[in-house]
Design a protein around this motif. Sequence first.
Motif, PDB file in Angstrom:
ATOM      1  N   GLN A 128       0.848  -1.197   0.000  1.00 30.23           N
ATOM      2  CA  GLN A 128       0.000   0.000   0.000  1.00 30.23           C
ATOM      3  C   GLN A 128       0.880   1.241   0.000  1.00 30.23           C
ATOM      4  O   GLN A 128       2.013   1.221   0.476  1.00 30.23           O
ATOM      5  N   SER A 129       0.333   2.321  -0.521  1.00 29.88           N
ATOM      6  CA  SER A 129       0.948   3.634  -0.459  1.00 29.88           C
ATOM      7  C   SER A 129      -0.147   4.621  -0.085  1.00 29.88           C
ATOM      8  O   SER A 129      -1.320   4.369  -0.341  1.00 29.88           O
ATOM      9  N   TRP A 159       2.570  11.738  -2.570  1.00 27.04           N
ATOM     10  CA  TRP A 159       2.637  10.442  -1.895  1.00 27.04           C
ATOM     11  C   TRP A 159       3.472  10.587  -0.638  1.00 27.04           C
ATOM     12  O   TRP A 159       4.466  11.311  -0.614  1.00 27.04           O
ATOM     13  N   LEU A 160       3.047   9.889   0.404  1.00 26.85           N
ATOM     14  CA  LEU A 160       3.774   9.926   1.672  1.00 26.85           C
ATOM     15  C   LEU A 160       5.065   9.134   1.531  1.00 26.85           C
ATOM     16  O   LEU A 160       5.072   8.024   1.003  1.00 26.85           O
ATOM     17  N   THR A 161       6.154   9.710   2.045  1.00 23.50           N
ATOM     18  CA  THR A 161       7.471   9.093   1.931  1.00 23.50           C
ATOM     19  C   THR A 161       7.844   8.386   3.236  1.00 23.50           C
ATOM     20  O   THR A 161       7.143   8.495   4.239  1.00 23.50           O
ATOM     21  N   SER A 205       5.752  13.865  -1.163  1.00 23.69           N
ATOM     22  CA  SER A 205       6.540  14.080  -2.376  1.00 23.69           C
ATOM     23  C   SER A 205       5.617  14.074  -3.589  1.00 23.69           C
ATOM     24  O   SER A 205       4.659  13.304  -3.644  1.00 23.69           O
ATOM     25  N   ARG A 206       5.951  14.894  -4.572  1.00 21.18           N
ATOM     26  CA  ARG A 206       5.208  14.911  -5.828  1.00 21.18           C
ATOM     27  C   ARG A 206       5.657  13.780  -6.758  1.00 21.18           C
ATOM     28  O   ARG A 206       5.061  13.584  -7.810  1.00 21.18           O
ATOM     29  N   LEU A 213       6.463   5.714   0.066  1.00 25.16           N
ATOM     30  CA  LEU A 213       6.628   4.603   1.000  1.00 25.16           C
ATOM     31  C   LEU A 213       5.641   3.510   0.609  1.00 25.16           C
ATOM     32  O   LEU A 213       4.431   3.757   0.535  1.00 25.16           O
ATOM     33  N   LEU A 214       6.142   2.314   0.329  1.00 26.56           N
ATOM     34  CA  LEU A 214       5.318   1.160  -0.022  1.00 26.56           C
ATOM     35  C   LEU A 214       5.477   0.141   1.100  1.00 26.56           C
ATOM     36  O   LEU A 214       6.601  -0.215   1.449  1.00 26.56           O
TER      37      LEU A 214
END
Length: 102
Positions: free
Chosen positions: A12-13, A26-28, A34-35, A41-42
Motif C-alpha cells: 500500500q501507499s 505520496w507519503l514518503t 513528495s510529488r 513509501l510502499l
Amino acid sequence: MSTLKHKGKGPQSLTANELREGYSVWLTEDMTWSRDFKDALLTEDEGVMEQMQAKGEEDEGANLVVGVYFIDVEPDTGLPARYREKFRMRGSSIDTADLVER
C-alpha cells in the motif's frame, strides 16, 4: 471519525493532493509528502500503515493535503495497481499554458 482505511491487499501507499497547488503527492518513508511517486513509501506492515494513516489525518486536518487515501501497489512492479493512480503519478492533466498571464 476518519474514513481513511487501507485495503490490506498487498503493498500500500498513501496518496493525496496538495491543498494549495493541487498536485498529487505520496507519503514518503520520512513521513513527508513528495510529488514524485518513486519517493513513495510502499508497505504491507500494519503498524507502518497505522502511522501513515495518522500522518495523513494530521496533515489533512492542518490543511496541507486533501483527499488522503491508500492505494494498492503491484508487488512485482512497485507501481500503482489501478489506472487512475498510474495516471495521477504522471502529473497534472491540465494545460497550464492557458494559466499564464498574457
